[in-house]
Design an enzyme around this catalytic site. Sequence first.
Site, PDB file in Angstrom:
ATOM      1  CG  HIS A 198      -3.557  -0.777   3.815  1.00  0.00           C
ATOM      2  ND1 HIS A 198      -3.657  -0.871   5.177  1.00  0.00           N
ATOM      3  CD2 HIS A 198      -3.343  -2.047   3.363  1.00  0.00           C
ATOM      4  CE1 HIS A 198      -3.519  -2.143   5.536  1.00  0.00           C
ATOM      5  NE2 HIS A 198      -3.333  -2.867   4.464  1.00  0.00           N
ATOM      6  CD  GLU A 222       0.079  -1.236   3.221  1.00  0.00           C
ATOM      7  OE1 GLU A 222       0.276  -1.283   4.452  1.00  0.00           O
ATOM      8  OE2 GLU A 222       0.123  -2.251   2.496  1.00  0.00           O
ATOM      9  CG  ASN A 223       4.611   1.111  -1.703  1.00  0.00           C
ATOM     10  OD1 ASN A 223       5.226   0.817  -0.686  1.00  0.00           O
ATOM     11  ND2 ASN A 223       4.553   0.315  -2.758  1.00  0.00           N
ATOM     12  CD  GLU A 233      -1.746  -5.438   6.465  1.00  0.00           C
ATOM     13  OE1 GLU A 233      -2.638  -5.641   5.612  1.00  0.00           O
ATOM     14  OE2 GLU A 233      -0.715  -4.806   6.209  1.00  0.00           O
ATOM     15  CG  HIS A 277      -6.175  -5.486   1.733  1.00  0.00           C
ATOM     16  ND1 HIS A 277      -6.598  -6.255   2.791  1.00  0.00           N
ATOM     17  CD2 HIS A 277      -4.938  -5.060   2.082  1.00  0.00           C
ATOM     18  CE1 HIS A 277      -5.667  -6.293   3.725  1.00  0.00           C
ATOM     19  NE2 HIS A 277      -4.639  -5.574   3.311  1.00  0.00           N
ATOM     20  CD  GLU A 278      -2.485  -3.891  -0.593  1.00  0.00           C
ATOM     21  OE1 GLU A 278      -1.871  -3.036   0.081  1.00  0.00           O
ATOM     22  OE2 GLU A 278      -2.542  -5.091  -0.258  1.00  0.00           O
TER      23      GLU A 278
END
Length: 596
Positions: free
Chosen positions: A350, A314-315, A369, A346-347
């Site tokens: 984040h 997740e940068n 998470e 999901h990412e």
Amino acid sequence: MICRFLPLACLAAALALSACDQNGGQNKAAGGASRHAASVPDEPVPQAQLPRIAIPSHYRLTLTIDPAKDRFSGHAEIDVKFVQSRRAIFIDGLDLHVSKAAARLANGKMIAAAYSQVDKSGVARLVFAGTVPAGNATLLFDYDAPFGKTLAGLYKVVDDQIPYAFTQFENTDARRAFPSFDEPGFKTPFDVTVIAPADSKVIANTPVVSDTGAGNGMTRWQFEPTKPLPTYLIALAVGPLDIVDGGEIPANQYRDHPLHLRGIAAKGKGAKLKYALSLTAGVVTYYEKYFGIGYPFQKLDTLAVPDFAAGAMENAGAITYREQLLLMDDNAPLEQKRSSLAVQAHEIAHQWFGDLVTPAWWDDTWLNESFATWMATKASQDGRPNQDFSRDTLNASLSVMRLDELASARQVHQPVHNADDIDHAFDDITYSKGAAILAMFENYLGPDVFQRGIHAYLTKFANGNATAQDFIGTVARTTSHPEIVASFNSYIDQPNIPLMTLQSACKDGRVSFAQSVYTPVGQTLAHRTWQVPMCVDGDGSRTCQMAPPPSTQISLGGTCPALLLPNEKGAGYYRFAEDPQGWTALMGGAARMSPA
């Protein structure tokens, strides 16, 4: 381009020289700093958090990256505040050959430093030639390092005979790319410049400010400063990449500017990003509405990485994925398309929960998470309502109970004392049990009420760090439900599963449940108790209340239902037992129940 860095030639006289011990990645400095090292007392090497002696506030990084070579080089400047005067500090750096190091004081004075790696985990020590006083200073480093060979740090990938460089810094691998305070609790802006071959493209966390010739067939790429980020969320990609325009998400009530989307892939593969990119805008829009907060970063790139150890990362503003999750033809199987949506959801979750608000330490990575896991089912269901994502959290909860019912099960909130502990924090207990706990509290409080608590939490701690206690405390205060704090902690600080057993048949509209530990045949488990947020369904009418040990009486409104389900929607993280009459009624009424 305006150079932000003090020219190296001007530093040469003031900086100490050092030589690299290639076997251990440790530098044994010579010159002014090393002559004074013997007078600095030894200190225990930290195995977890660095001492809070020098606090970083800003990074300026210039990296020279040519993926065709075996090594890269860099110049790093880290603005720090010394909370006390020091002759030595610990910092993070793994297998770096640091040729020059120094501290520049606020008055411009330079103090040379000797750098050495002192632990295999990548803890390093700076010993200064003189005392660095309390106050503001800048640490300066010139260094080079090998590209990573284990898909960690700044590593090289050769795809179709073409070399590329990518990063994967979570958990503690930013220290392989630059000297740093490599912990989630240190969030600062980063100014990043990359010098790369002229035929390469460079992707970072933020948009490009300029790309100008740097001589010798190289181009200098300067990027906008990032918002405050921890080191593990910094990202880079270098090579002859395909860049695919994903369109813009228009401005809305949460964001006053359009958000440009792009897809990034290895050369020749960009066309296969079409389906994955068609999903991204809907996910972002869903989250903006749910959180009540606009997408928090300057851009959003979706990168398909040819060789990638993690499923995705997740940068901030530059999310990386395995190619299988993004690259597909029109006739790709349904499961591949579902996976692309679920993992993107999901990412992207984040970007708010993890990137905008970051755990203060790795012991709360479970919340990071599990939250993204829980939210991903919501966004996926919204994006593709015909693909039945809505039960994924419940299915995962039932699955992880198989692990959690064992004597060997670990607690969700696991203390982290060293680097190995961090790696062990990423498993089904973290993702699936954590998500199940969040779903349980959402059901107990009600979706709209829980949503208000999440908005308050993200707003309060935006661009900073927070703990799980900050999260549940904010939700409790916002929703006026203080009882959930003790319940939340009873679930995250111990393993296993509560068993709620019906003590007697309903009488006068009341039922009683006794609490114990669910124990499979052949197992012996320690005695534990929970504050169980219990919701029961009686003939379609729900009743929720906190169920403390050892037993709890629940009022069903004065009447006894014909059909009593002790775990409404299956959302509670507990198992239940009824008397034979109750089980018979449940099985007989199955056709009238929801799938959950």
